[in-house]
Design an enzyme around this catalytic site. Structure first.
Site, PDB file in Angstrom:
ATOM      1  N   ASP A   2      -9.401   4.951   7.677  1.00 14.01           N
ATOM      2  CA  ASP A   2     -10.132   3.681   7.870  1.00 14.01           C
ATOM      3  C   ASP A   2     -10.703   3.158   6.548  1.00 14.01           C
ATOM      4  OD1 ASP A   2      -9.624   3.321  10.589  1.00 14.01           O
ATOM      5  OD2 ASP A   2     -11.288   4.622  11.169  1.00 14.01           O
ATOM      6  N   VAL A  15       0.868  -1.175   0.000  1.00 11.60           N
ATOM      7  CA  VAL A  15       0.000   0.000   0.000  1.00 11.60           C
ATOM      8  C   VAL A  15       0.906   1.227   0.000  1.00 11.60           C
ATOM      9  CG1 VAL A  15      -0.245  -0.055   2.548  1.00 11.60           C
ATOM     10  CG2 VAL A  15      -1.897   1.217   1.170  1.00 11.60           C
ATOM     11  N   TYR A  65       5.449  22.103   9.742  1.00 11.83           N
ATOM     12  CA  TYR A  65       5.981  21.055   8.851  1.00 11.83           C
ATOM     13  C   TYR A  65       7.229  20.410   9.460  1.00 11.83           C
ATOM     14  CZ  TYR A  65       7.967  18.601   4.904  1.00 11.83           C
ATOM     15  OH  TYR A  65       8.493  17.620   4.106  1.00 11.83           O
ATOM     16  N   ASP A  95      -9.496  11.379   1.705  1.00 11.65           N
ATOM     17  CA  ASP A  95      -8.806  12.453   2.412  1.00 11.65           C
ATOM     18  C   ASP A  95      -8.155  11.832   3.650  1.00 11.65           C
ATOM     19  OD1 ASP A  95      -7.882  14.601   3.764  1.00 11.65           O
ATOM     20  OD2 ASP A  95      -9.797  15.666   3.886  1.00 11.65           O
ATOM     21  N   LYS A 114       7.748  16.465  10.707  1.00 12.98           N
ATOM     22  CA  LYS A 114       8.755  15.520  10.202  1.00 12.98           C
ATOM     23  C   LYS A 114       9.663  15.038  11.337  1.00 12.98           C
ATOM     24  CE  LYS A 114       7.105  15.176   6.171  1.00 12.98           C
ATOM     25  NZ  LYS A 114       6.581  13.897   5.670  1.00 12.98           N
TER      26      LYS A 114
HETATM   27  N1  NAP Z   1       9.482  17.489  -2.250  1.00 10.57           N
HETATM   28  C1  NAP Z   1      10.356  17.652  -1.261  1.00 10.57           C
HETATM   29  O1  NAP Z   1      11.278  18.492  -1.349  1.00 10.57           O
HETATM   30  C2  NAP Z   1      10.273  16.787  -0.030  1.00 10.57           C
HETATM   31  C3  NAP Z   1      11.392  16.745   0.811  1.00 10.57           C
HETATM   32  C4  NAP Z   1      11.323  15.959   1.956  1.00 10.57           C
HETATM   33  C5  NAP Z   1      10.189  15.222   2.244  1.00 10.57           C
HETATM   34  N2  NAP Z   1       9.118  15.289   1.409  1.00 10.57           N
HETATM   35  C6  NAP Z   1       7.926  14.496   1.762  1.00 10.57           C
HETATM   36  O2  NAP Z   1       7.621  13.631   0.699  1.00 10.57           O
HETATM   37  C7  NAP Z   1       6.240  13.251   0.778  1.00 10.57           C
HETATM   38  C8  NAP Z   1       5.631  13.346  -0.616  1.00 10.57           C
HETATM   39  O3  NAP Z   1       5.665  14.703  -1.039  1.00 10.57           O
HETATM   40  P1  NAP Z   1       6.039  15.125  -2.539  1.00 10.57           P
HETATM   41  O4  NAP Z   1       7.234  15.957  -2.469  1.00 10.57           O
HETATM   42  O5  NAP Z   1       6.034  13.947  -3.422  1.00 10.57           O
HETATM   43  O6  NAP Z   1       4.825  16.102  -2.844  1.00 10.57           O
HETATM   44  P2  NAP Z   1       3.571  16.003  -3.848  1.00 10.57           P
HETATM   45  O7  NAP Z   1       4.043  15.805  -5.245  1.00 10.57           O
HETATM   46  O8  NAP Z   1       2.768  17.220  -3.528  1.00 10.57           O
HETATM   47  O9  NAP Z   1       2.792  14.688  -3.375  1.00 10.57           O
HETATM   48  C9  NAP Z   1       1.986  14.668  -2.232  1.00 10.57           C
HETATM   49  C10 NAP Z   1       1.082  13.462  -2.294  1.00 10.57           C
HETATM   50  O10 NAP Z   1       0.294  13.425  -1.068  1.00 10.57           O
HETATM   51  C11 NAP Z   1      -1.092  13.362  -1.425  1.00 10.57           C
HETATM   52  N3  NAP Z   1      -1.933  14.064  -0.462  1.00 10.57           N
HETATM   53  C12 NAP Z   1      -1.826  15.343  -0.040  1.00 10.57           C
HETATM   54  N4  NAP Z   1      -2.826  15.634   0.815  1.00 10.57           N
HETATM   55  C13 NAP Z   1      -3.580  14.503   0.934  1.00 10.57           C
HETATM   56  C14 NAP Z   1      -4.741  14.161   1.676  1.00 10.57           C
HETATM   57  N5  NAP Z   1      -5.337  15.043   2.505  1.00 10.57           N
HETATM   58  N6  NAP Z   1      -5.257  12.922   1.546  1.00 10.57           N
HETATM   59  C15 NAP Z   1      -4.673  12.027   0.698  1.00 10.57           C
HETATM   60  N7  NAP Z   1      -3.555  12.284  -0.006  1.00 10.57           N
HETATM   61  C16 NAP Z   1      -3.017  13.509   0.110  1.00 10.57           C
HETATM   62  C17 NAP Z   1      -1.163  14.042  -2.777  1.00 10.57           C
HETATM   63  O11 NAP Z   1      -2.351  13.645  -3.439  1.00 10.57           O
HETATM   64  P3  NAP Z   1      -3.451  14.731  -3.936  1.00 10.57           P
HETATM   65  O12 NAP Z   1      -2.768  15.562  -4.972  1.00 10.57           O
HETATM   66  O13 NAP Z   1      -4.563  13.885  -4.425  1.00 10.57           O
HETATM   67  O14 NAP Z   1      -3.805  15.557  -2.724  1.00 10.57           O
HETATM   68  C18 NAP Z   1       0.104  13.509  -3.446  1.00 10.57           C
HETATM   69  O15 NAP Z   1      -0.125  12.224  -3.945  1.00 10.57           O
HETATM   70  C19 NAP Z   1       5.614  14.175   1.812  1.00 10.57           C
HETATM   71  O16 NAP Z   1       5.462  13.489   3.027  1.00 10.57           O
HETATM   72  C20 NAP Z   1       6.653  15.282   1.977  1.00 10.57           C
HETATM   73  O17 NAP Z   1       6.618  15.866   3.257  1.00 10.57           O
HETATM   74  C21 NAP Z   1       9.136  16.047   0.283  1.00 10.57           C
END
Ligand code: NAP
Length: 279
Positions: A84, A24, A168, A76, A172
């Protein structure tokens, strides 16, 4: 028999065909999560992929092209009933759950005094709440089956306080500590936990977080496909954490965790202060 950890035997059905492993992935519609789902599909895992918007259906369609079975769940995950609902889909399949990638997360930049409480609380509900809630379901299941791998997306931002994205950074730090604590508890049960610590990565993250005018938002970024590959491989090796990307990310993660918090906060502020892209 089925392979659950390196080298163990594979579970076969009564017809002796190999049973595909199952994973998953949350936040699989874009960025790092989509690339992690692609890694898993390429390694022959059947998938349940979750995100909030309908892009997840398109990603599921693409992943099915690898020949694996993919269920897309639009939920969401900032809501308890959303987690759940996702779990009920995972539980709808009697096969063991081999991998859980708890990755969905959002950022939110700007001064705490000038930004919306609802947005901060929603970030906490997603980044912290969904991580703990889904992990509880997953851990109960994996401890029961005596095997499994969990990958939790943290960040190098976990290592020091983060002015102008304080909730944020704190979220983390929470998930990093949570992953490390769980790892120790679950090791005797045959379940590994790996914390994925990306540096700035080229995804939708900074636009969604309203941080494009910050130094970190405007600066160089890692390729999410490479981040996911490193994360997947570290998880499959059962490592406790992986800092992805180049040496500068490792330096930032290490320095942030050894310098006093007030110094770490000052270092992060240079990257996260609104308008710092111009400095
Ligand atoms: N990009 C960076 O620089 C970076 C660095 C360190 C860590 N991270 C971490 O990496 C992880 C992924 O982020 P990303 O960089 O890949 O960003 P992203 O492209 O914005 O992806 C975020 C994902 O989370 C989903 N999401 C957001 N809100 C949601 C909700 N309420 N319910 C269900 N799904 C939700 C989004 O889906 P929807 O579009 O459908 O909402 C999307 O699939 C995060 O935990 C982030 O903190 C990112």
């Amino acid at each position: 028999m089925r392979t659950t950890r390196g080298g163990q035997a594979r579970v076969m059905t009564h017809t002796e065909s190999p049973v595909r492993q199952r994973a998953v992935v949350t936040g699989a519609s874009s960025g790092i999560g989509r690339e992690l789902a692609r890694q898993l599909a390429a390694h022959d895992f059947d998938l349940v992929v979750a995100a909030e918007d309908d892009d997840i259906e398109h990603v599921a369609q693409e992943l099915r092209g690898s020949g694996v079975a993919v269920q897309a769940v639009r939920v969401d995950l900032a809501r308890r009933d959303g987690v759940d609902e996702l779990w009920s889909v995972v539980e709808g399949d009697a096969r063991p759950l081999d991998v859980a990638v708890i990755n969905a997360g959002v950022g939110f930049g700007g001064p705490f005094a000038e930004t919306s409480l609802d947005d901060h609380l929603r970030l906490v509900d997603l980044n912290v709440g969904h991580t703990v809630h889904l992990a509880k379901h997953v851990v109960d299941r994996m401890v029961g089956q005596g095997s499994g791998r969990i990958l939790i997306t943290s960040s190098i931002a976990a290592s020091a306080p983060a002015p102008y994205q304080a909730t944020y950074g704190a979220s983390k730090s929470f998930v990093q500590s949570f992953a490390e604590g769980l790892r120790r508890e679950l090791d005797p049960h045959g379940v590994s936990v790996t914390a994925l610590q990306p540096g700035p990565t080229d995804t939708e993250f900074f636009v969604r977080a309203d941080m494009e005018d910050t130094k970190v938002g405007a600066g160089p970024k890692d390729d999410p496909a490479e981040v996911a590959r490193e994360g997947f491989e570290a998880m499959m090796r059962g490592e406790d954490h992986v800092v992805t990307g180049g040496a500068s990310n490792s330096v930032q993660a290490t320095v942030g965790s050894v310098v006093p918090d007030r110094l770490g906060a000052r270092m992060q502020e240079r990257q996260t202060k609104p308008g710092s892209a111009k400095d």
